[in-house]
Scaffold this active site. Structure first.
Site, PDB file in Angstrom:
ATOM      1  CB  THR A  72    -115.840  37.193  70.616  1.00 24.34           C
ATOM      2  OG1 THR A  72    -116.691  38.035  71.408  1.00 24.34           O
ATOM      3  CG2 THR A  72    -114.797  36.560  71.520  1.00 24.34           C
ATOM      4  CG  ASN A 151    -119.537  47.315  75.341  1.00 27.84           C
ATOM      5  OD1 ASN A 151    -118.424  47.857  75.312  1.00 27.84           O
ATOM      6  ND2 ASN A 151    -119.850  46.403  76.251  1.00 27.84           N
ATOM      7  CD  GLN A 179    -122.888  47.529  71.106  1.00 28.74           C
ATOM      8  OE1 GLN A 179    -123.876  48.038  70.567  1.00 28.74           O
ATOM      9  NE2 GLN A 179    -122.974  46.418  71.817  1.00 28.74           N
ATOM     10  CB  SER A 200    -121.188  41.139  65.645  1.00 25.81           C
ATOM     11  OG  SER A 200    -121.720  39.880  65.920  1.00 25.81           O
ATOM     12  CG  HIS A 202    -125.764  39.655  67.557  1.00 22.45           C
ATOM     13  ND1 HIS A 202    -126.138  39.941  68.849  1.00 22.45           N
ATOM     14  CD2 HIS A 202    -124.420  39.566  67.575  1.00 22.45           C
ATOM     15  CE1 HIS A 202    -125.055  40.022  69.612  1.00 22.45           C
ATOM     16  NE2 HIS A 202    -124.001  39.794  68.853  1.00 22.45           N
ATOM     17  CB  THR A 242    -118.600  23.993  56.806  1.00 27.56           C
ATOM     18  OG1 THR A 242    -117.890  22.764  56.651  1.00 27.56           O
ATOM     19  CG2 THR A 242    -119.780  24.020  55.859  1.00 27.56           C
ATOM     20  CB  CYS A 325    -119.290  40.112  77.388  1.00 28.87           C
ATOM     21  SG  CYS A 325    -119.715  39.998  75.649  1.00 28.87           S
TER      22      CYS A 325
END
Length: 393
Positions: A72, A151, A179, A200, A202, A242, A325
Site C-alpha cells: 500500500t 486479488n 498477489q 509485499s 506476507h 529507520t 482491505c
C-alpha cells in the site's frame, strides 16, 4: 481450523522466522549507524536481502529496489511520486476498474487534486482489452496502473503486452504485483519493461509490514518520482525512516525460498476442489474460470446463498467474501460488479485461496462441509424455493 485465506496473508515460513530472530535480540543495531559493528551487521543484512530480492525478480541493479512498509505504501509512493514529478508533462492516468482499493483510492485522491483518470472496464472474464488500453493513451498520459493478478479472482492480466504498449507510447507503467509474485511462474524484470512494480512479503510466507517498490533506472530516461516520506537519506532519500531490519531479512529469505514448481501442484489442488464443488452443488459459478488465473485462487458464486451466512455456519474453515482491505463493507465487490455480476450474486461469492501448506484432505473436508451448509441454507430460504419453482431468476 482449515486456513483458506492465503490471498489475505500467509503463514510465515519456519526458516524465514528463524532467519529473522537474531536481528531482534542479537544483531539489533540500526542499519544507518555504520560507525560500529552492530550497525554494519544490520546494513550488510539489508544489502544481502536486497540482492536476494533482485535475483528473484531478475533486477539488474539492486539499488532500483526501495523498501517500504508494504504494498500500500509502495502504491502511494509510485502514483503520487509520478504525479508530482511529471505534472509539467501531463495529468492523465489510466487504471482499471478491478484494481486493488489501494490503487483506486490513491487515484481518486489524485483526481480530486486535478489529475484526469481513465478507469478501463474489464471483459466478462476479468481481463482488460489491451486494444482499448492503447486507444486510451493520449499525449497527456503519464502513467498506466494495471495489476499483474487480481486479488479476488486470481485473474492474470497480460502484463508483458501492457508493458510493450506503454513503452511504445512513452508512458510509464506501474504494476501492482502483490498477489502475483510467488504464486505463478517467475517474473523476469530484465525481459518485461515494467517501469515500477510493488510487492509485499506476507503474500509469499514472509513477514507482514515489509514490501518494496521497484523503480527501473533507464540508461537514457530514468524513472523519476518524488518521495512520500522524507527524513533521513535512507533508500536514496526516497523513503526516510529507520530500517525494519528483521522484516527486511525475512523478506529476502522468503523470496529466496519461493519455488514456482510448487504452484503446479497447488493448481492441481485447486482444480480438484473446483471439480468436486461444481459436481456437488448446483447453480455454482467460478468467476474468471475462462481466463488465465493464479494457481491458488478460487472465486465461487453460489446462487441465492449469501456468503456471509455460509461463513457464519462454517467457523472451522477460514475463507473470505473478498479482499481483506474491504472486509466489513456492505457494498458488493467492485471487482465482480465490473465483471458483470449482479449485486445479489456478488454478495453470494466466496474467495478461497490456498497455499503450499494446504492439503488434499483439508480441501475434501471443505467440500463436504460447504455442500452441507449450502443445502441447509437453501432448505430454509424462501428465495430458493421461488427460484426452484421458476418464479424468479
Amino acid at each position: 481450523m482449515i486456513y483458506l485465506d492465503n490471498n489475505a496473508t500467509t503463514r510465515i515460513n519456519d526458516d524465514v522466522l528463524a532467519a529473522m530472530l537474531p536481528y531482534f535480540s542479537e544483531s539489533y543495531g540500526n542499519a544507518s549507524s555504520i560507525q560500529h559493528r552492530f550497525g554494519r551487521n544490520a546494513s550488510e543484512a539489508i544489502a544481502r536481502a536486497r540482492q536476494q530480492i533482485s535475483k528473484a525478480l531478475c533486477i539488474q541493479n539492486a539499488d532500483e529496489l526501495i523498501f517500504t512498509s508494504g504494498a500500500t505504501e509502495a502504491i502511494n509512493l509510485a502514483i503520487k511520486g509520478v504525479v508530482a514529478r511529471y505534472s509539467a508533462i501531463g495529468n492523465h492516468i489510466i487504471t482499471c476498474q478491478t484494481e486493488h482499493k489501494a490503487v483506486l483510492e490513491t487515484c481518486l485522491q489524485m483526481e480530486s487534486k486535478g489529475s484526469r483518470l481513465t478507469y478501463l472496464p474489464v471483459l466478462d472474464n476479468g481481463q482488460i482489452d489491451t486494444d482499448q488500453l492503447a486507444r486510451a493513451i493520449t499525449p497527456e498520459t503519464i502513467l498506466v496502473c494495471i495489476m499483474a493478478a487480481n486479488n479476488e479472482t486470481g485473474v492474470v492480466h497480460p502484463i508483458a503486452e501492457i508493458a510493450k504498449i506503454c513503452q511504445q507510447n512513452g508512458v510509464l507503467f506501474f504494476c501492482d504485483a502483490t498477489q502475483y509474485i510467488g504464486k505463478q511462474h517467475a517474473l523476469d524484470l530484465a525481459q518485461i519493461p515494467i517501469d515500477m512494480l510493488c510487492l509485499s512479503a506476507h503474500k509469499f510466507h514472509g513477514p507482514k509490514g515489509i514490501g518494496a517498490l521497484y523503480i527501473r533506472r533507464h540508461k537514457n530516461k530514468p524513472t523519476q518520482i518524488e518521495p512520500l516520506i522524507v527524513g533521513g537519506n535512507q533508500e536514496g532519500a526516497l523513503r526516510g525512516g529507520t530500517y525494519n531490519v528483521p522484516a527486511i531479512v525475512g523478506f529476502g529469505e522468503a523470496i529466496q525460498r519461493m519455488d514456482t514448481d510448487e504452484w503446479k501442484e497447488i493448481a492441481k489442488l485447486r482444480d480438484h476442489f473446483e471439480n468436486a464443488i461444481v459436481a456437488r452443488i448446483p447453480h455454482i459459478f467460478i468467476n474468471g474460470a475462462n481466463a488465465p488465473r493464479l494457481a491458488n485462487t478460487i472465486n465461487l458464486s453460489i446462487k441465492h446463498v449469501p456468503a456471509a451466512e455460509l461463513i457464519g455456519r462454517l467457523p472451522e474453515i477460514v475463507f473470505s467474501t473478498g479482499s481483506a482491505c474491504v472486509t466489513g463493507s456492505r457494498a458488493p465487490s467492485h471487482v465482480l460488479i465490473a465483471m458483470g455480476l449482479s449485486e445479489e450474486l456478488a454478495r453470494c461469492t466466496l474467495r478461497i485461496s490456498i497455499s503450499k501448506y494446504t492439503t488434499l484432505e483439508e480441501l475434501d473436508i471443505t467440500v463436504n462441509q460447504l455442500t452441507e451448509a449450502v443445502s441447509k441454507v437453501r432448505e430454509q430460504s424462501p428465495i430458493w424455493m421461488l427460484f426452484k419453482q421458476g418464479l424468479i431468476d
